[in-house]
Write a protein that holds these residues in place. Structure first.
Motif, mmCIF file in Angstrom:
data_model
loop_
_atom_site.group_PDB
_atom_site.id
_atom_site.type_symbol
_atom_site.label_atom_id
_atom_site.label_comp_id
_atom_site.label_asym_id
_atom_site.label_seq_id
_atom_site.Cartn_x
_atom_site.Cartn_y
_atom_site.Cartn_z
ATOM 1 N N ALA A 259 0.834 -1.210 0.000
ATOM 2 C CA ALA A 259 0.000 0.000 0.000
ATOM 3 C C ALA A 259 0.864 1.253 0.000
ATOM 4 C CB ALA A 259 -0.940 0.000 1.204
ATOM 5 N N SER B 277 2.272 3.031 -3.741
ATOM 6 C CA SER B 277 1.694 4.381 -3.815
ATOM 7 C C SER B 277 2.791 5.426 -3.981
ATOM 8 C CB SER B 277 0.881 4.681 -2.558
ATOM 9 O OG SER B 277 -0.249 3.857 -2.479
ATOM 10 N N TYR C 153 -2.061 9.311 0.159
ATOM 11 C CA TYR C 153 -3.138 8.316 0.240
ATOM 12 C C TYR C 153 -2.581 6.975 0.715
ATOM 13 C CZ TYR C 153 -5.856 11.425 -2.881
ATOM 14 O OH TYR C 153 -6.508 12.469 -3.442
ATOM 15 N N VAL D 28 -3.627 4.996 4.245
ATOM 16 C CA VAL D 28 -4.177 3.640 4.251
ATOM 17 C C VAL D 28 -3.247 2.690 5.008
ATOM 18 C CG1 VAL D 28 -4.806 1.677 2.797
ATOM 19 C CG2 VAL D 28 -5.591 3.958 2.219
ATOM 20 N N VAL E 132 -5.099 -0.688 -2.912
ATOM 21 C CA VAL E 132 -4.710 0.720 -2.737
ATOM 22 C C VAL E 132 -3.395 1.012 -3.447
ATOM 23 C CG1 VAL E 132 -3.994 2.427 -1.019
ATOM 24 C CG2 VAL E 132 -6.004 1.025 -0.613
ATOM 25 N N VAL F 181 -8.589 4.156 -2.421
ATOM 26 C CA VAL F 181 -8.583 4.286 -0.960
ATOM 27 C C VAL F 181 -9.921 3.839 -0.378
ATOM 28 C CG1 VAL F 181 -8.498 5.962 0.931
ATOM 29 C CG2 VAL F 181 -6.813 6.073 -0.888
ATOM 30 N N GLY G 241 -10.199 0.120 -0.599
ATOM 31 C CA GLY G 241 -9.278 -0.472 0.374
ATOM 32 C C GLY G 241 -9.814 -0.406 1.793
#
Length: 184
Positions: A33, A37, A79, A83, A118, A165, A168
């Motif tokens: 995640a 990202s 983000y 998460v 995510v 998001v 997720g």
């Protein structure tokens, strides 16, 4: 009959997946995640930044105005961090006898799936925002009236990360670990 699987036997993959600790799946999901990202954000900043610097040679006025595209790319990394923090709070300690209980496995798989969703949604979002931001910088250097029009498209591209998001967070709601036995 060496190549076929007999009825009642499970494949080595299914046995392996059941024997891997759910905490390992959770940790991998959290790492994906945040890691993927950040990769998406960096890739988007690279695409946008290189075009922005190149276009600023022709029209220096676009430099400060088009930094919004870099900020949109950076939001993708944020983000992932948010998460990852949410997923980290979903981890709970369970007794050793219940680590491989179905509920523990389900919780580990839910956190893993949430992290994968995510991470890869934000990777695609970072690329999308980076490419649109690059187009925005190049178009703005040619015709300043196009900036707001392309910025609206960039906002829609940025929404892809928010969708990831949201999905997720919904997936991570399935992560419930077994209750600890109460001492009497």
């Amino acid at each position: 009959m060496s190549g076929s699987v007999m009825l009642g036997e499970s494949s080595s993959w299914s046995r392996a997946l059941v024997k891997i600790s759910p905490y390992t799946f959770s940790a991998i999901g959290i790492a994906v995640a945040i890691g993927v990202s950040v990769l998406g954000a960096a890739w988007g900043i690279y695409i946008t930044g290189s075009s922005l610097i190149g276009a600023a040679i022709k029209a220096p006025r676009i430099t400060s105005k088009n930094l919004i595209s870099v900020i949109f790319c950076e939001a993708v990394a944020i983000y992932g961090v948010i998460v990852a923090i949410i997923l980290q709070t979903k981890l709970e300690s369970v007794p050793a006898s219940q680590i491989y209980a179905p509920e523990s496995l389900r919780a580990g798989y839910a956190i893993f799936a949430s992290g994968i969703i995510v991470g890869f949604a934000n990777l695609v979002c970072g690329l999308c925002v980076g490419i649109i931001g690059s187009s925005c910088a190049l178009s703005d250097a040619q015709n300043s009236s196009l900036f707001v029009k392309i910025l609206v498209i960039e906002i829609f591209g940025s929404a892809l990360g928010l969708f990831g998001v949201i999905v997720g967070i919904i997936m991570s709601a399935q992560a419930s670990w077994p209750a600890k036995p109460v001492d009497v």
